[in-house]
Design a protein around this motif. Structure first.
Motif, PDB file in Angstrom:
ATOM      1  N   ILE A  22       0.802  -1.221   0.000  1.00 36.71           N
ATOM      2  CA  ILE A  22       0.000   0.000   0.000  1.00 36.71           C
ATOM      3  C   ILE A  22       0.834   1.270   0.000  1.00 36.71           C
ATOM      4  O   ILE A  22       0.289   2.356  -0.167  1.00 36.71           O
ATOM      5  N   TYR A  23       2.145   1.141   0.173  1.00 29.21           N
ATOM      6  CA  TYR A  23       3.008   2.315   0.190  1.00 29.21           C
ATOM      7  C   TYR A  23       3.843   2.377  -1.081  1.00 29.21           C
ATOM      8  O   TYR A  23       4.230   1.350  -1.633  1.00 29.21           O
ATOM      9  N   THR A  24       4.116   3.589  -1.523  1.00 33.33           N
ATOM     10  CA  THR A  24       4.979   3.809  -2.678  1.00 33.33           C
ATOM     11  C   THR A  24       6.158   4.665  -2.237  1.00 33.33           C
ATOM     12  O   THR A  24       5.971   5.758  -1.720  1.00 33.33           O
ATOM     13  N   ASP A  25       7.362   4.140  -2.438  1.00 32.07           N
ATOM     14  CA  ASP A  25       8.583   4.877  -2.134  1.00 32.07           C
ATOM     15  C   ASP A  25       9.205   5.328  -3.444  1.00 32.07           C
ATOM     16  O   ASP A  25       9.283   4.560  -4.402  1.00 32.07           O
ATOM     17  N   ARG A  26       9.653   6.560  -3.465  1.00 34.08           N
ATOM     18  CA  ARG A  26      10.328   7.100  -4.641  1.00 34.08           C
ATOM     19  C   ARG A  26      11.684   7.647  -4.224  1.00 34.08           C
ATOM     20  O   ARG A  26      11.812   8.265  -3.171  1.00 34.08           O
ATOM     21  N   ALA A  27      12.665   7.438  -5.094  1.00 35.21           N
ATOM     22  CA  ALA A  27      14.006   7.960  -4.818  1.00 35.21           C
ATOM     23  C   ALA A  27      14.636   8.418  -6.126  1.00 35.21           C
ATOM     24  O   ALA A  27      14.561   7.710  -7.134  1.00 35.21           O
ATOM     25  N   PRO A  28      15.231   9.596  -6.122  1.00 35.23           N
ATOM     26  CA  PRO A  28      15.924  10.057  -7.335  1.00 35.23           C
ATOM     27  C   PRO A  28      17.242   9.301  -7.509  1.00 35.23           C
ATOM     28  O   PRO A  28      17.952   9.039  -6.542  1.00 35.23           O
ATOM     29  N   LEU A  29      17.535   8.960  -8.743  1.00 39.19           N
ATOM     30  CA  LEU A  29      18.779   8.267  -9.056  1.00 39.19           C
ATOM     31  C   LEU A  29      19.802   9.265  -9.603  1.00 39.19           C
ATOM     32  O   LEU A  29      19.480  10.410  -9.905  1.00 39.19           O
ATOM     33  N   ARG A  35      13.270   6.282  -9.229  1.00 35.28           N
ATOM     34  CA  ARG A  35      12.936   4.867  -9.051  1.00 35.28           C
ATOM     35  C   ARG A  35      11.775   4.766  -8.078  1.00 35.28           C
ATOM     36  O   ARG A  35      11.712   5.500  -7.089  1.00 35.28           O
ATOM     37  N   GLU A  36      10.881   3.860  -8.346  1.00 40.81           N
ATOM     38  CA  GLU A  36       9.673   3.719  -7.529  1.00 40.81           C
ATOM     39  C   GLU A  36       9.561   2.279  -7.024  1.00 40.81           C
ATOM     40  O   GLU A  36       9.728   1.332  -7.787  1.00 40.81           O
ATOM     41  N   TRP A  37       9.294   2.130  -5.729  1.00 40.71           N
ATOM     42  CA  TRP A  37       9.100   0.831  -5.113  1.00 40.71           C
ATOM     43  C   TRP A  37       7.718   0.803  -4.471  1.00 40.71           C
ATOM     44  O   TRP A  37       7.289   1.784  -3.873  1.00 40.71           O
ATOM     45  N   HIS A  38       7.068  -0.335  -4.569  1.00 42.13           N
ATOM     46  CA  HIS A  38       5.798  -0.539  -3.861  1.00 42.13           C
ATOM     47  C   HIS A  38       6.091  -1.474  -2.696  1.00 42.13           C
ATOM     48  O   HIS A  38       6.624  -2.560  -2.879  1.00 42.13           O
ATOM     49  N   ARG A  39       5.744  -1.015  -1.507  1.00 41.63           N
ATOM     50  CA  ARG A  39       6.088  -1.771  -0.302  1.00 41.63           C
ATOM     51  C   ARG A  39       4.860  -2.007   0.579  1.00 41.63           C
ATOM     52  O   ARG A  39       3.939  -1.212   0.627  1.00 41.63           O
ATOM     53  N   SER A  40       4.941  -3.099   1.314  1.00 43.19           N
ATOM     54  CA  SER A  40       3.927  -3.408   2.316  1.00 43.19           C
ATOM     55  C   SER A  40       4.362  -2.801   3.645  1.00 43.19           C
ATOM     56  O   SER A  40       5.519  -2.410   3.811  1.00 43.19           O
ATOM     57  N   PRO A  41       3.464  -2.729   4.609  1.00 38.62           N
ATOM     58  CA  PRO A  41       3.887  -2.262   5.936  1.00 38.62           C
ATOM     59  C   PRO A  41       5.007  -3.125   6.532  1.00 38.62           C
ATOM     60  O   PRO A  41       5.891  -2.606   7.205  1.00 38.62           O
ATOM     61  N   LEU A  42       5.001  -4.426   6.242  1.00 35.70           N
ATOM     62  CA  LEU A  42       6.080  -5.276   6.743  1.00 35.70           C
ATOM     63  C   LEU A  42       7.411  -4.931   6.083  1.00 35.70           C
ATOM     64  O   LEU A  42       8.461  -4.965   6.726  1.00 35.70           O
ATOM     65  N   GLY A  43       7.377  -4.593   4.800  1.00 35.87           N
ATOM     66  CA  GLY A  43       8.588  -4.164   4.118  1.00 35.87           C
ATOM     67  C   GLY A  43       9.132  -2.878   4.711  1.00 35.87           C
ATOM     68  O   GLY A  43      10.348  -2.704   4.875  1.00 35.87           O
ATOM     69  N   ARG A  44       8.241  -1.979   5.034  1.00 33.87           N
ATOM     70  CA  ARG A  44       8.674  -0.726   5.655  1.00 33.87           C
ATOM     71  C   ARG A  44       9.208  -0.949   7.066  1.00 33.87           C
ATOM     72  O   ARG A  44      10.134  -0.272   7.499  1.00 33.87           O
ATOM     73  N   GLU A  46      10.806  -3.554   7.979  1.00 33.79           N
ATOM     74  CA  GLU A  46      12.135  -4.106   7.748  1.00 33.79           C
ATOM     75  C   GLU A  46      13.140  -2.996   7.455  1.00 33.79           C
ATOM     76  O   GLU A  46      14.267  -3.002   7.957  1.00 33.79           O
ATOM     77  N   ILE A  47      12.731  -2.029   6.647  1.00 34.26           N
ATOM     78  CA  ILE A  47      13.607  -0.911   6.306  1.00 34.26           C
ATOM     79  C   ILE A  47      13.937  -0.086   7.555  1.00 34.26           C
ATOM     80  O   ILE A  47      15.060   0.358   7.748  1.00 34.26           O
ATOM     81  N   ALA A  48      12.939   0.119   8.397  1.00 40.85           N
ATOM     82  CA  ALA A  48      13.128   0.933   9.599  1.00 40.85           C
ATOM     83  C   ALA A  48      13.781   0.157  10.744  1.00 40.85           C
ATOM     84  O   ALA A  48      14.004   0.712  11.815  1.00 40.85           O
ATOM     85  N   ILE A  98       1.752  -0.241  14.283  1.00 37.02           N
ATOM     86  CA  ILE A  98       2.525  -0.616  13.096  1.00 37.02           C
ATOM     87  C   ILE A  98       2.159   0.275  11.921  1.00 37.02           C
ATOM     88  O   ILE A  98       3.037   0.756  11.190  1.00 37.02           O
ATOM     89  N   MET A  99       0.875   0.531  11.717  1.00 38.02           N
ATOM     90  CA  MET A  99       0.457   1.356  10.582  1.00 38.02           C
ATOM     91  C   MET A  99       0.952   2.797  10.740  1.00 38.02           C
ATOM     92  O   MET A  99       1.374   3.419   9.767  1.00 38.02           O
ATOM     93  N   VAL A 100       0.917   3.330  11.951  1.00 40.77           N
ATOM     94  CA  VAL A 100       1.417   4.691  12.178  1.00 40.77           C
ATOM     95  C   VAL A 100       2.934   4.735  11.990  1.00 40.77           C
ATOM     96  O   VAL A 100       3.467   5.650  11.364  1.00 40.77           O
ATOM     97  N   THR A 101       3.619   3.740  12.505  1.00 44.58           N
ATOM     98  CA  THR A 101       5.074   3.690  12.374  1.00 44.58           C
ATOM     99  C   THR A 101       5.486   3.593  10.909  1.00 44.58           C
ATOM    100  O   THR A 101       6.398   4.294  10.463  1.00 44.58           O
ATOM    101  N   THR A 102       4.823   2.747  10.154  1.00 50.10           N
ATOM    102  CA  THR A 102       5.206   2.578   8.748  1.00 50.10           C
ATOM    103  C   THR A 102       4.812   3.773   7.898  1.00 50.10           C
ATOM    104  O   THR A 102       5.475   4.049   6.898  1.00 50.10           O
ATOM    105  N   SER A 103       3.794   4.507   8.280  1.00 50.77           N
ATOM    106  CA  SER A 103       3.432   5.691   7.491  1.00 50.77           C
ATOM    107  C   SER A 103       4.439   6.814   7.690  1.00 50.77           C
ATOM    108  O   SER A 103       4.577   7.681   6.839  1.00 50.77           O
ATOM    109  N   ASN A 104       5.166   6.795   8.804  1.00 51.34           N
ATOM    110  CA  ASN A 104       6.153   7.826   9.090  1.00 51.34           C
ATOM    111  C   ASN A 104       7.584   7.383   8.802  1.00 51.34           C
ATOM    112  O   ASN A 104       8.528   8.051   9.164  1.00 51.34           O
ATOM    113  N   THR A 105       7.738   6.228   8.161  1.00 54.94           N
ATOM    114  CA  THR A 105       9.061   5.711   7.838  1.00 54.94           C
ATOM    115  C   THR A 105       9.457   6.159   6.449  1.00 54.94           C
ATOM    116  O   THR A 105       8.709   5.999   5.488  1.00 54.94           O
ATOM    117  N   HIS A 106      10.638   6.730   6.342  1.00 50.08           N
ATOM    118  CA  HIS A 106      11.152   7.148   5.050  1.00 50.08           C
ATOM    119  C   HIS A 106      12.469   6.442   4.812  1.00 50.08           C
ATOM    120  O   HIS A 106      13.423   6.616   5.578  1.00 50.08           O
TER     121      HIS A 106
END
Length: 109
Positions: A22-29, A35-44, A46-48, A98-106
């Motif tokens: 449900i989340y989309t991460d974007r990063a300039p190369l 580049r665009e990634w689609h991530r789940s809350p569990l993926g986020r 993991e990143i955090a 978890i949902m609040v934490t993942t929404s604030n993870t960059h």
């Protein structure tokens, strides 16, 4: 008995939502593209590096589901009902955390 069935269904829905992308991460190369990634809350999580929140969610959901099954089988002990209620509430609260934490993870790349 109805609350036991609802508890099992709600915990199953929590795990489905935690695995949806449900989340989309974007990063300039370096070449100027994005580049665009689609991530789940569990993926986020993991990143955090906050995977322990998911383990707590699993613990509360397992206790809630097991006590719900015990009640559906026929155990009418009041202590089991109280434990089921507490575990279901704790599972819902952990899901919200978890949902609040993942929404604030960059993610940083």
């Amino acid at each position: 008995m109805v609350f036991s069935i609802i508890s099992i269904i709600v915990n199953a829905i929590f795990f489905v939502v935690l695995n949806l992308e449900i989340y989309t991460d974007r990063a300039p190369l370096a070449d100027g593209s994005v580049r665009e990634w689609h991530r789940s809350p569990l993926g986020r999580l993991e990143i955090a590096d906050e995977r322990h929140l998911f383990y707590l969610q699993i613990l509360f959901a397992a206790v809630s589901i097991i006590t719900s099954i015990l009640i559906m089988v026929g155990i009418k002990n009041n202590v089991v009902k109280i434990i089921r209620l507490i575990a279901t509430i704790a599972s819902a609260v952990m899901f919200i955390i978890i949902m609040v934490t993942t929404s604030n993870t960059h993610a940083k790349y």
